[in-house]
Design a protein around this motif. Structure first.
Motif, PDB file in Angstrom:
ATOM      1  N   ASP A 255      51.868  36.244  34.028  1.00  0.00           N
ATOM      2  CA  ASP A 255      52.980  36.959  33.390  1.00  0.00           C
ATOM      3  C   ASP A 255      52.908  36.674  31.892  1.00  0.00           C
ATOM      4  N   ALA A 256      53.954  36.957  31.159  1.00  0.00           N
ATOM      5  CA  ALA A 256      53.921  36.795  29.700  1.00  0.00           C
ATOM      6  C   ALA A 256      53.766  35.342  29.269  1.00  0.00           C
ATOM      7  N   ALA A 257      54.095  34.394  30.154  1.00  0.00           N
ATOM      8  CA  ALA A 257      53.945  32.976  29.820  1.00  0.00           C
ATOM      9  C   ALA A 257      52.573  32.424  30.184  1.00  0.00           C
ATOM     10  N   PHE A 258      51.881  33.090  31.115  1.00  0.00           N
ATOM     11  CA  PHE A 258      50.604  32.587  31.627  1.00  0.00           C
ATOM     12  C   PHE A 258      49.636  33.766  31.776  1.00  0.00           C
ATOM     13  N   HIS A 264      35.326  36.693  32.776  1.00  0.00           N
ATOM     14  CA  HIS A 264      34.113  36.418  33.553  1.00  0.00           C
ATOM     15  C   HIS A 264      34.390  35.450  34.704  1.00  0.00           C
ATOM     16  N   LEU A 265      35.394  34.572  34.537  1.00  0.00           N
ATOM     17  CA  LEU A 265      35.753  33.684  35.634  1.00  0.00           C
ATOM     18  C   LEU A 265      36.393  34.469  36.779  1.00  0.00           C
ATOM     19  N   LEU A 266      37.358  35.320  36.431  1.00  0.00           N
ATOM     20  CA  LEU A 266      38.023  36.117  37.468  1.00  0.00           C
ATOM     21  C   LEU A 266      37.041  37.023  38.192  1.00  0.00           C
ATOM     22  N   GLU A 267      36.122  37.626  37.435  1.00  0.00           N
ATOM     23  CA  GLU A 267      35.146  38.519  38.060  1.00  0.00           C
ATOM     24  C   GLU A 267      34.218  37.738  38.983  1.00  0.00           C
ATOM     25  N   GLY A 268      33.816  36.546  38.565  1.00  0.00           N
ATOM     26  CA  GLY A 268      32.984  35.709  39.420  1.00  0.00           C
ATOM     27  C   GLY A 268      33.704  35.313  40.694  1.00  0.00           C
ATOM     28  N   TRP A 269      34.986  34.964  40.571  1.00  0.00           N
ATOM     29  CA  TRP A 269      35.763  34.601  41.753  1.00  0.00           C
ATOM     30  C   TRP A 269      35.866  35.778  42.719  1.00  0.00           C
ATOM     31  N   HIS A 270      36.201  36.948  42.170  1.00  0.00           N
ATOM     32  CA  HIS A 270      36.312  38.143  43.010  1.00  0.00           C
ATOM     33  C   HIS A 270      34.981  38.442  43.712  1.00  0.00           C
ATOM     34  N   ARG A 271      33.900  38.388  42.932  1.00  0.00           N
ATOM     35  CA  ARG A 271      32.597  38.782  43.455  1.00  0.00           C
ATOM     36  C   ARG A 271      32.130  37.845  44.564  1.00  0.00           C
ATOM     37  N   ALA A 272      32.558  36.601  44.508  1.00  0.00           N
ATOM     38  CA  ALA A 272      32.177  35.637  45.542  1.00  0.00           C
ATOM     39  C   ALA A 272      33.098  35.702  46.756  1.00  0.00           C
ATOM     40  N   GLY A 273      34.060  36.612  46.735  1.00  0.00           N
ATOM     41  CA  GLY A 273      34.905  36.806  47.899  1.00  0.00           C
ATOM     42  C   GLY A 273      36.217  36.058  47.888  1.00  0.00           C
ATOM     43  N   ALA A 274      36.564  35.399  46.768  1.00  0.00           N
ATOM     44  CA  ALA A 274      37.846  34.695  46.707  1.00  0.00           C
ATOM     45  C   ALA A 274      38.990  35.706  46.639  1.00  0.00           C
ATOM     46  N   GLU A 275      40.141  35.304  47.152  1.00  0.00           N
ATOM     47  CA  GLU A 275      41.343  36.127  47.087  1.00  0.00           C
ATOM     48  C   GLU A 275      42.235  35.604  45.964  1.00  0.00           C
ATOM     49  N   ILE A 276      42.561  36.475  45.021  1.00  0.00           N
ATOM     50  CA  ILE A 276      43.446  36.112  43.915  1.00  0.00           C
ATOM     51  C   ILE A 276      44.846  36.576  44.271  1.00  0.00           C
ATOM     52  N   LEU A 277      45.780  35.642  44.305  1.00  0.00           N
ATOM     53  CA  LEU A 277      47.155  35.916  44.721  1.00  0.00           C
ATOM     54  C   LEU A 277      48.076  35.704  43.522  1.00  0.00           C
ATOM     55  N   PRO A 278      48.313  36.745  42.712  1.00  0.00           N
ATOM     56  CA  PRO A 278      49.130  36.560  41.505  1.00  0.00           C
ATOM     57  C   PRO A 278      50.598  36.309  41.832  1.00  0.00           C
ATOM     58  N   PHE A 279      51.225  35.499  40.999  1.00  0.00           N
ATOM     59  CA  PHE A 279      52.668  35.287  41.099  1.00  0.00           C
ATOM     60  C   PHE A 279      53.218  35.068  39.695  1.00  0.00           C
ATOM     61  N   SER A 280      54.507  35.307  39.511  1.00  0.00           N
ATOM     62  CA  SER A 280      55.127  35.211  38.196  1.00  0.00           C
ATOM     63  C   SER A 280      56.159  34.097  38.164  1.00  0.00           C
ATOM     64  N   PRO A 281      55.870  32.979  37.497  1.00  0.00           N
ATOM     65  CA  PRO A 281      56.896  31.955  37.311  1.00  0.00           C
ATOM     66  C   PRO A 281      58.123  32.477  36.576  1.00  0.00           C
ATOM     67  N   LEU A 282      57.930  33.376  35.602  1.00  0.00           N
ATOM     68  CA  LEU A 282      59.067  33.900  34.850  1.00  0.00           C
ATOM     69  C   LEU A 282      60.004  34.718  35.725  1.00  0.00           C
ATOM     70  N   ALA A 283      59.448  35.349  36.783  1.00  0.00           N
ATOM     71  CA  ALA A 283      60.286  36.087  37.740  1.00  0.00           C
ATOM     72  C   ALA A 283      60.776  35.173  38.850  1.00  0.00           C
ATOM     73  N   ASP A 284      60.602  33.861  38.700  1.00  0.00           N
ATOM     74  CA  ASP A 284      60.998  32.850  39.668  1.00  0.00           C
ATOM     75  C   ASP A 284      60.339  33.082  41.021  1.00  0.00           C
ATOM     76  N   GLU A 285      59.043  33.417  40.992  1.00  0.00           N
ATOM     77  CA  GLU A 285      58.280  33.589  42.221  1.00  0.00           C
ATOM     78  C   GLU A 285      57.517  32.302  42.529  1.00  0.00           C
ATOM     79  N   ALA A 286      57.552  31.887  43.781  1.00  0.00           N
ATOM     80  CA  ALA A 286      56.772  30.733  44.209  1.00  0.00           C
ATOM     81  C   ALA A 286      55.338  31.163  44.491  1.00  0.00           C
ATOM     82  N   PRO A 287      54.377  30.271  44.315  1.00  0.00           N
ATOM     83  CA  PRO A 287      53.004  30.609  44.711  1.00  0.00           C
ATOM     84  C   PRO A 287      52.927  30.820  46.222  1.00  0.00           C
ATOM     85  N   ALA A 288      51.966  31.629  46.645  1.00  0.00           N
ATOM     86  CA  ALA A 288      51.794  31.900  48.081  1.00  0.00           C
ATOM     87  C   ALA A 288      51.649  30.598  48.846  1.00  0.00           C
TER      88      ALA A 288
END
Length: 440
Positions: A255-258, A264-288
């Protein structure tokens, strides 16, 4: 690894920061895309704000290339992201030849090294305010400083009048330097800034309209056909691997704070099959709750310290995860994992409390430069003893750091720095943004 033929490209650079190369870059990206070209942007050096602007201008993700922090195989792997594009446009950082004193994994970190390695001719953006024929001496010096560096020509920025332009062109003709464009002085061709440079792309009040305006301005004053004709590249590169993910399911604060995560890191993670689960601390969302790892990147937590301190769901979820699984923070993310953050007005805001770190912006202290870290404890994706390369850029001061140091950290010349990062239980944090691990 497979050999690839990459599209022709250019490096947009300048004698120094503040010459207008970013607005030229954005206008050029958009103008070429409007002409129907698939344009691949790159950024030379450790910048995490410009690539987001490049994406907005070109409609294609931009990637960093860094000769100090990246080994040759990683550089070519990232350059391979240009496959399928019609043209590459890369933006330099600082001045064309600016780098560090001690060689890194591939070079000193200058934009000239990136351009030479890829075979991209340099377009030098010159701020010609306050000079006339003398501008040619500056440009000639830049061309002749490294005779083996391909050189496309110059774009003259902030030209005051037709007479001013004629005088400058006389100097360039005498020096044998092609003039690819002349931009008249305009006060509205600037992007808003704050203490880390430009504001984030997502915060610009009307970014698309601004970029469209830059493109129109460049069409009126730059020879786009000449620029396209000047583009070139080395015959081909061998594609290597991108960085592997530190976990399978990664809860990524976004989010705007993070927001400072290298593409290239995100693309490498995606390409290797990792699942990226975004969350927003500013919206008071807990991580998965089923994430294997929580990753808090850098950003501007100091501008959002109040909402972060009040985000009870986010903080409770973060603490719950840290009881059994790893949490990692970089720079702003590291500060958010600490005990407290004191803003520029002296107000103390309670952070997650997973580390004892207390930081303050009340008295700003500038921290800037490459970092090389030898891990003394594990961090997600890397074992003790691993060597990492990264970059530090912030204005905070450490008031307390009671936890065990995560790494021995030095600058590009090997001088130790006090920002060692720290670890406690399953939680780790660093002040530097990791760019890559060193090859074993």
């Amino acid at each position: 690894m497979t050999d690839m033929i990459l599209p022709p490209g250019l490096m947009i650079s300048a004698p120094a920061s503040g010459t207008g190369k970013t607005t030229v870059m954005l206008g050029l990206l958009r103008a070429l895309a409007e002409d129907g070209l698939t344009v691949q942007p790159f950024k030379s050096g450790p910048d995490y704000i410009d690539p987001a602007f490049h994406l907005a201008a070109a409609g294609r993700s931009s990637f960093n290339l860094d000769t100090w922090a990246m080994a040759p195989d990683l550089l070519t792997a990232i350059a391979g992201e240009a496959a399928g594009a019609d043209i590459v446009v890369a933006e330099g950082s600082m001045g064309l030849y600016d780098g560090v004193a001690t060689r890194g994994l591939t070079g000193m970190g200058s934009s000239a090294e990136t351009a030479r390695r890829m075979g991209w001719p340099v377009v030098l953006v010159l701020d010609v305010g306050g000079q006339a024929q003398s501008a040619a001496a500056t440009a000639l010096g830049f061309r002749n400083y490294a005779p083996d560096l391909p050189f496309a020509g110059v774009i003259l920025n902030r030209c005051a009048s037709p007479r001013h332009e004629r005088l400058i062109r006389l100097g360039m003709e005498r020096a044998g330097l092609p003039v690819l464009g002349v931009l008249p002085r305009r006060g509205d061709l600037t992007l808003p800034e704050r203490h880390l440079g430009l504001i984030q792309a997502v915060e610009h009040p009307d970014l698309d309209a601004a970029i469209a305006g830059y493109a129109t301005f460049l069409r009126e004053h730059v020879d786009l056909e000449a620029i396209r004709a000047a583009a070139a590249c080395n015959a081909g590169v061998a594609a290597g691997p991108l960085p592997v993910p530190p976990a399978q399911r990664i809860a990524l604060a976004r989010d705007a704070a993070f927001s400072f995560t290298y593409p290239h890191l995100l693309e490498g993670w995606h390409r290797a099959g990792a699942e990226i689960l975004p969350f927003s601390p500013l919206a008071d969302e807990a991580p998965a709750p089923d994430a294997d790892l929580v990753w808090l990147p850098g950003g501007y937590p100091e501008l959002h310290a109040g909402p972060l301190a009040a985000a009870q769901t986010y903080r409770a979820g973060l603490r719950k995860h840290a009881e059994t699984k790893p949490v990692h923070g970089e720079c702003g993310g590291y500060m958010a994992l600490g005990e407290a953050l004191i803003d520029k007005n002296g107000t103390r805001h309670e952070m997650a409390g997973l580390l004892g770190l207390v930081t303050s912006y009340e008295k700003r202290k500038f921290h800037l430069g490459y970092r090389r870290a030898h891990l003394q404890a594990p961090m997600p994706g890397h074992a003790p003893g691993a060597a990492l390369r990264g970059h530090e850029f912030h204005y905070s001061t450490i008031l307390a750091q009671p936890d065990a140091p995560l790494a021995q950290v030095a600058d590009a010349d090997g001088n130790p720095v006090p920002e060692t990062g720290s670890h406690r239980g399953h939680v780790t944090g660093t002040f530097f943004h990791m760019i890559a691990g060193e090859p074993e």
